[in-house]
Design a protein around this motif. Structure first.
Motif, PDB file in Angstrom:
ATOM      1  N   TYR A 494     -18.122   1.740 -18.231  1.00  0.00           N
ATOM      2  CA  TYR A 494     -19.405   2.038 -17.754  1.00  0.00           C
ATOM      3  C   TYR A 494     -20.216   3.097 -18.505  1.00  0.00           C
ATOM      4  N   VAL A 495     -19.737   4.078 -18.652  1.00  0.00           N
ATOM      5  CA  VAL A 495     -20.121   5.291 -19.301  1.00  0.00           C
ATOM      6  C   VAL A 495     -20.440   5.005 -20.704  1.00  0.00           C
ATOM      7  N   ALA A 496     -19.422   4.315 -21.372  1.00  0.00           N
ATOM      8  CA  ALA A 496     -19.718   3.690 -22.844  1.00  0.00           C
ATOM      9  C   ALA A 496     -20.750   2.820 -22.902  1.00  0.00           C
ATOM     10  N   TRP A 497     -20.985   1.799 -21.916  1.00  0.00           N
ATOM     11  CA  TRP A 497     -22.131   0.969 -21.780  1.00  0.00           C
ATOM     12  C   TRP A 497     -23.447   1.906 -21.834  1.00  0.00           C
ATOM     13  N   GLY A 498     -23.448   2.905 -20.899  1.00  0.00           N
ATOM     14  CA  GLY A 498     -24.543   3.828 -20.801  1.00  0.00           C
ATOM     15  C   GLY A 498     -24.825   4.481 -21.845  1.00  0.00           C
ATOM     16  N   ARG A 499     -24.084   4.583 -22.893  1.00  0.00           N
ATOM     17  CA  ARG A 499     -24.232   5.143 -24.224  1.00  0.00           C
ATOM     18  C   ARG A 499     -24.622   3.936 -25.270  1.00  0.00           C
ATOM     19  N   GLY A 500     -24.565   2.940 -24.765  1.00  0.00           N
ATOM     20  CA  GLY A 500     -24.960   1.843 -25.883  1.00  0.00           C
ATOM     21  C   GLY A 500     -23.780   1.176 -26.483  1.00  0.00           C
ATOM     22  N   TYR A 501     -22.654   1.395 -26.086  1.00  0.00           N
ATOM     23  CA  TYR A 501     -21.704   0.675 -26.734  1.00  0.00           C
ATOM     24  C   TYR A 501     -21.011  -0.134 -25.885  1.00  0.00           C
ATOM     25  N   ASP A 502     -20.154  -0.966 -26.763  1.00  0.00           N
ATOM     26  CA  ASP A 502     -19.487  -2.247 -26.179  1.00  0.00           C
ATOM     27  C   ASP A 502     -18.017  -1.820 -25.773  1.00  0.00           C
ATOM     28  N   PHE A 503     -17.296  -2.648 -25.510  1.00  0.00           N
ATOM     29  CA  PHE A 503     -15.721  -2.295 -25.100  1.00  0.00           C
ATOM     30  C   PHE A 503     -14.880  -3.697 -25.625  1.00  0.00           C
ATOM     31  N   ARG A 504     -13.736  -3.513 -25.668  1.00  0.00           N
ATOM     32  CA  ARG A 504     -12.869  -4.491 -25.737  1.00  0.00           C
ATOM     33  C   ARG A 504     -11.504  -4.433 -24.948  1.00  0.00           C
ATOM     34  N   ILE A 505     -10.916  -5.388 -24.415  1.00  0.00           N
ATOM     35  CA  ILE A 505      -9.867  -5.600 -23.342  1.00  0.00           C
ATOM     36  C   ILE A 505      -8.602  -5.953 -24.363  1.00  0.00           C
ATOM     37  N   ALA A 506      -7.575  -5.129 -24.593  1.00  0.00           N
ATOM     38  CA  ALA A 506      -6.438  -5.408 -25.569  1.00  0.00           C
ATOM     39  C   ALA A 506      -5.449  -6.510 -24.582  1.00  0.00           C
ATOM     40  N   GLN A 507      -5.306  -7.406 -25.280  1.00  0.00           N
ATOM     41  CA  GLN A 507      -4.581  -8.619 -24.364  1.00  0.00           C
ATOM     42  C   GLN A 507      -3.332  -8.138 -24.144  1.00  0.00           C
ATOM     43  N   GLY A 508      -2.834  -8.610 -22.783  1.00  0.00           N
ATOM     44  CA  GLY A 508      -1.541  -8.539 -22.362  1.00  0.00           C
ATOM     45  C   GLY A 508      -0.754  -9.760 -22.346  1.00  0.00           C
ATOM     46  N   ARG A 509       0.458  -9.878 -21.748  1.00  0.00           N
ATOM     47  CA  ARG A 509       1.105 -10.681 -21.520  1.00  0.00           C
ATOM     48  C   ARG A 509       0.799 -11.928 -20.786  1.00  0.00           C
ATOM     49  N   TYR A 510       0.634 -13.018 -21.130  1.00  0.00           N
ATOM     50  CA  TYR A 510       0.008 -14.231 -20.572  1.00  0.00           C
ATOM     51  C   TYR A 510       1.006 -14.637 -19.147  1.00  0.00           C
ATOM     52  N   VAL A 511       0.255 -14.716 -18.243  1.00  0.00           N
ATOM     53  CA  VAL A 511       0.595 -14.835 -16.999  1.00  0.00           C
ATOM     54  C   VAL A 511      -0.119 -16.196 -16.331  1.00  0.00           C
ATOM     55  N   THR A 512       0.213 -17.245 -15.653  1.00  0.00           N
ATOM     56  CA  THR A 512      -0.495 -18.309 -15.215  1.00  0.00           C
ATOM     57  C   THR A 512      -1.510 -17.764 -14.323  1.00  0.00           C
ATOM     58  N   PRO A 513      -2.823 -18.219 -14.545  1.00  0.00           N
ATOM     59  CA  PRO A 513      -3.793 -18.137 -13.297  1.00  0.00           C
ATOM     60  C   PRO A 513      -3.404 -18.486 -11.929  1.00  0.00           C
ATOM     61  N   PHE A 514      -2.610 -19.188 -11.825  1.00  0.00           N
ATOM     62  CA  PHE A 514      -2.071 -19.594 -10.380  1.00  0.00           C
ATOM     63  C   PHE A 514      -1.575 -18.396  -9.589  1.00  0.00           C
ATOM     64  N   VAL A 515      -0.957 -17.324 -10.554  1.00  0.00           N
ATOM     65  CA  VAL A 515      -0.674 -16.048  -9.627  1.00  0.00           C
ATOM     66  C   VAL A 515      -1.836 -15.320  -9.214  1.00  0.00           C
ATOM     67  N   ASP A 516      -3.055 -15.268  -9.760  1.00  0.00           N
ATOM     68  CA  ASP A 516      -4.226 -14.788  -9.465  1.00  0.00           C
ATOM     69  C   ASP A 516      -4.830 -15.545  -8.282  1.00  0.00           C
ATOM     70  N   SER A 517      -4.855 -16.823  -8.454  1.00  0.00           N
ATOM     71  CA  SER A 517      -5.260 -17.558  -7.324  1.00  0.00           C
ATOM     72  C   SER A 517      -4.493 -17.528  -6.005  1.00  0.00           C
ATOM     73  N   GLY A 518      -3.205 -17.366  -6.124  1.00  0.00           N
ATOM     74  CA  GLY A 518      -2.409 -17.149  -4.856  1.00  0.00           C
ATOM     75  C   GLY A 518      -2.414 -15.972  -4.363  1.00  0.00           C
ATOM     76  N   VAL A 519      -2.519 -14.850  -5.024  1.00  0.00           N
ATOM     77  CA  VAL A 519      -2.761 -13.605  -4.730  1.00  0.00           C
ATOM     78  C   VAL A 519      -4.254 -13.304  -4.016  1.00  0.00           C
ATOM     79  N   LEU A 520      -5.199 -13.624  -4.654  1.00  0.00           N
ATOM     80  CA  LEU A 520      -6.422 -13.486  -4.234  1.00  0.00           C
ATOM     81  C   LEU A 520      -6.869 -14.054  -3.159  1.00  0.00           C
ATOM     82  N   ASN A 521      -6.076 -15.497  -2.755  1.00  0.00           N
ATOM     83  CA  ASN A 521      -6.616 -16.352  -1.559  1.00  0.00           C
ATOM     84  C   ASN A 521      -5.516 -16.260  -0.570  1.00  0.00           C
ATOM     85  N   LEU A 522      -4.614 -15.224  -0.558  1.00  0.00           N
ATOM     86  CA  LEU A 522      -3.882 -15.098   0.784  1.00  0.00           C
ATOM     87  C   LEU A 522      -4.455 -15.093   1.876  1.00  0.00           C
TER      88      LEU A 522
END
Length: 559
Positions: A494-522
Motif C-alpha cells: 500500500y505504501v508503494a501504491w501511495g507513491r504511485g507504484y505497482d507491485f508483483r506477486i512472485a508465484q509460489g508452488r501450485y496447490v489446488t484451490p480446494f485447499v483454500d475453499s476447505g479452510v476458509l469454509n470451516l
C-alpha cells in the motif's frame, strides 16, 4: 505508450495533445512515437484538445490524408489487430466510423440532468475519411468547439450532437459494434462501452473503457484473461486499474502474478542494488548466502544483527565466500523490519533494495518455520536476478513480494476480524507517513502483504515507511499479536501504491484451490451445539463455575 506503439505503423502522422504537464523523461518517451506533442491546460477537455491538435496540422494538410482519427486515453487497447479493424470499416465506404454507438434514449441522467440523447457514435475513438474531413461541416464544427469547464457540457453539447450534425450534412457513419438493437440488460441504460465490457469483448471491440472495469469489477479477471488471449498485456491494464481504484482488489491480482522461475534475465550493471540481511540466527546465514551467491548481478551487502558477539561470525561467513559487506549492530527488538528502517540512511545511494532475514518462526513447530523460509527463498531469492531485472525494466513497478506461504493456506490464521483490529493503527501510520493518496484500512477485510517481510523493492517506493520515526514504539520480545510490526508487514504494498507504484506477486508452488475453499469454509459450531456436545457428567461440573442464572439458562436450553 502501448496505444501509440500500435497506432504508429498505421498512421503517417501522430499528434499527442496532453492536457497535463509531462516531465522531461515522459515527454522524451512520447516523442519517440509521436510526430508532435502539444502540452496545454485541461480546458475544454478532450474536444478542445482535438481542436488544438487539428489546428496544429492545418486544414490544408489535413485534407490530404486518407483518414483522420481522433481518440482519447479513456480506454484499454487495442485488443486484437487494430489494422484489421481499420481495413474492415474502411471497406464499407462510410464517411466516418467509431467503435460503438449509443442508441437514441430519452431522459438520460447526464450529470444529474435528464437529457434526451440522440443516436450517436461515442467519441473515445472516431475515424473520419477524407470525404468527411474535406466537407465544410467538419471544419465548422471543430473550429467552433468552446472551452467548456464542465465535462457534462462537453458530452451534452458536443459528443452526442456531432454525429447528427454530420449526418444531417449527408455524411454516412457506422460502428464496429452497432448496439442499437442489442439487449442492454442488466445495465440501466444502453451505454455498452461503460456498463457491458463483456458484450464489448464478445463483439470484438478493439477498445474497452477503463471505467467499465470499475463499473463491473466482478468481470475484471475474465475480461483481463480474454484481453491477454487476444494479445493485449493484461498486466498493463491491471496496473492502471489498481492505481485509479485500489491495489488489492481480487479481480486484478491474477494479472499481478509474476512467474520468474524460468526467466534468465538480469539487470544492467548500472543498476545500484543493495541486499539487507537481518541475522538473528547465525546458523541460518549460510542458506541465505548460498542464495545470494547464485545471483547474476553485482550488489552491495549490509547485514544487521542484534548482538555484538555475532558480528565476528557474520564477518567470517562473508570473508569465507570472498564477500565484502557491512555489519551493523541494532537494538534487540523490532524483528527484521525495524533494523531495515534503522539503516535507511545507508540505503539512499541505491535504486533497489532486497530485504531478507534468518527466519525460524520459533513459536511454531520447527518444520513450519523451515518450510516457510524455504518457500520465501524459492519465490524471491532464487529468481532474484529476474525480479530485479523486472524492476529495472518497468519504472512503474515498485515492489515484488512472495505469494502466500502454504502454512497460511492450510490453516485459517489470517481472518477479517483480527485484521480489523490493526486497521486503526495502520490508518495512523499512513497519516504519519504523509501519504497523499487516501485509503481507509478499516474498509478492507484482509490485506495483500509480504508474509515474513521478504521482498525486493525500488527504494523510492518504500521511502515513507523507511523514514518513520518509531523510537520507543517497538514492543519488546516476546512479541505479542497485532503489534506495530505486524501493521508494517501489511502496509508494504500500500505504501508503494501511495507513491504511485505497482507491485508483483512472485508465484509460489501450485496447490489446488480446494485447499483454500476447505479452510476458509470451516464450519464453526454454534454455542448451543457446542454445549450439547458436552458429556452429561461434565455439564454438572461446568455448572459449578458459572453463575446460577446462567446455569439455569443452560439447563433450559439443553432440555
Amino acid at each position: 505508450m502501448y496505444q501509440l506503439a500500435a497506432l504508429r505503423p498505421l498512421c503517417e502522422r501522430v499528434v499527442v495533445v496532453s492536457n497535463s504537464a509531462l516531465d522531461a523523461p515522459a515527454l522524451a518517451r512520447v516523442e519517440t512515437l509521436a510526430d508532435g506533442v502539444i502540452l496545454r491546460e485541461n480546458v475544454g477537455f478532450d474536444f478542445a484538445a482535438w481542436r488544438e491538435g487539428l489546428a496544429s496540422i492545418g486544414w490544408d494538410e489535413l485534407a490530404g490524408f486518407d483518414s483522420v482519427t481522433l481518440m482519447n486515453d479513456t480506454c484499454f487497447g487495442p485488443v486484437g489487430d487494430l489494422g484489421e479493424v481499420f481495413a474492415t470499416m474502411e471497406a464499407h465506404g462510410c464517411d466516418f466510423w467509431g467503435v460503438t454507438n449509443h442508441r437514441a434514449t430519452p431522459a438520460v441522467p447526464l450529470g444529474g440532468v435528464p437529457t434526451d440523447v440522440p443516436e450517436h457514435l461515442q467519441s473515445y475513438f472516431v475515424s473520419y475519411a477524407r470525404s468527411a474531413v474535406q466537407h465544410p461541416v467538419f471544419r465548422e464544427f471543430w473550429e467552433s468547439v468552446p472551452d467548456y469547464t464542465d465535462v457534462n457540457d462537453v458530452v451534452r453539447n458536443l459528443e452526442i450532437r456531432a454525429t447528427a450534425r454530420f449526418a444531417k450534412a449527408g455524411l454516412r457513419y457506422r460502428a464496429v459494434f452497432d448496439t442499437v438493437d442489442e439487449d442492454y440488460a442488466p445495465a440501466p441504460w444502453p451505454d455498452f462501452s461503460y456498463s457491458l465490457p463483456d458484450r464489448m469483448l464478445a463483439a470484438g471491440a478493439p477498445l474497452l473503457k477503463v471505467k467499465s472495469f470499475l463499473t463491473r469489477p466482478e468481470f475484471a479477471p475474465f475480461a483481463l484473461a480474454h484481453m491477454q488471449a487476444r494479445g493485449y498485456p493484461a498486466r498493463l491494464a491491471a496496473a492502471h486499474l489498481s492505481q485509479i481504484d485500489r491495489p488489492d482488489r481480487t479481480g486484478y491480482l491474477a494479472a499481478k502474478q509474476g512467474d520468474y522461475s524460468h526467466d534468465t534475465a538480469a539487470p544492467s550493471p548500472g543498476l545500484r542494488v543493495v541486499v539487507h540481511l537481518h541475522v538473528h540466527y547465525v546458523d541460518l546465514l549460510a542458506e541465505l548466502l548460498d542464495a545470494l551467491d547464485a545471483l547474476t548481478f553485482d550488489h552491495a551487502l549490509i547485514a544487521t544483527t542484534d548482538d555484538a558477539d555475532k558480528v565476528a561470525q557474520i564477518e567470517a561467513a562473508f570473508a569465507g565466500r570472498g564477500r565484502v559487506g557491512e555489519v551493523v549492530v541494532v537494538p534487540p527488538r523490532g524483528r527484521d523490519i525495524y533494523p531495515l528502517m534503522l539503516i535507511a540512511d545507508r540505503l539512499r545511494e541505491y535504486d533497489v533494495v532486497g530485504h531478507f532475514h534468518t527466519k525460524k518462526s520459533v513459536g511454531d513447530k520447527p518444520f513450519v518455520g523451515e518450510a516457510w523460509r524455504h518457500e520465501l527463498m524459492d519465490m524471491l531469492m532464487a529468481p532474484g536476478s529476474a525480479i530485479v531485472a523486472d524492476l529495472e525494466a518497468n519504472p512503474s513497478l515498485g515492489v515484488v513480494i512472495a505469494d502466500m506461504p502454504m502454512y497460511f493456506r492450510y490453516n485459517k490464521i489470517v481472518t477479517a476480524d483480527n485484521e480489523a483490529l490493526m486497521a486503526p493503527q495502520m490508518n495512523e501510520l499512513w497519516r504519519r507517513m504523509g501519504m497523499e493518496r487516501e485509503i481507509d484500512f478499516r474498509s478492507r477485510d484482509t490485506f495483500v502483504m509480504s508474509y515474513g517481510t521478504f521482498f525486493w523493492a525500488r527504494r523510492d517506493a518504500i521511502a515513507p515507511l523507511l523514514a518513520l520515526e518509531l523510537e520507543g514504539e517497538i514492543p519488546p520480545e516476546p512479541l505479542g499479536v497485532n503489534t506495530i510490526l505486524h501493521c508494517l508487514e501489511r502496509m508494504l504494498v500500500y505504501v508503494a501504491w501511495g507513491r504511485g507504484y505497482d507491485f508483483r506477486i512472485a508465484q509460489g508452488r501450485y496447490v489446488t484451490p480446494f485447499v483454500d475453499s476447505g479452510v476458509l469454509n470451516l464450519h464453526t459450531p454454534s454455542p448451543v451445539a457446542a454445549i450439547v456436545s458436552i458429556p452429561p457428567s461434565a455439564r454438572s461440573r461446568l455448572a459449578r463455575y458459572v453463575p446460577r442464572r446462567v446455569a439455569d439458562l443452560l439447563r433450559r436450553m439443553l432440555r
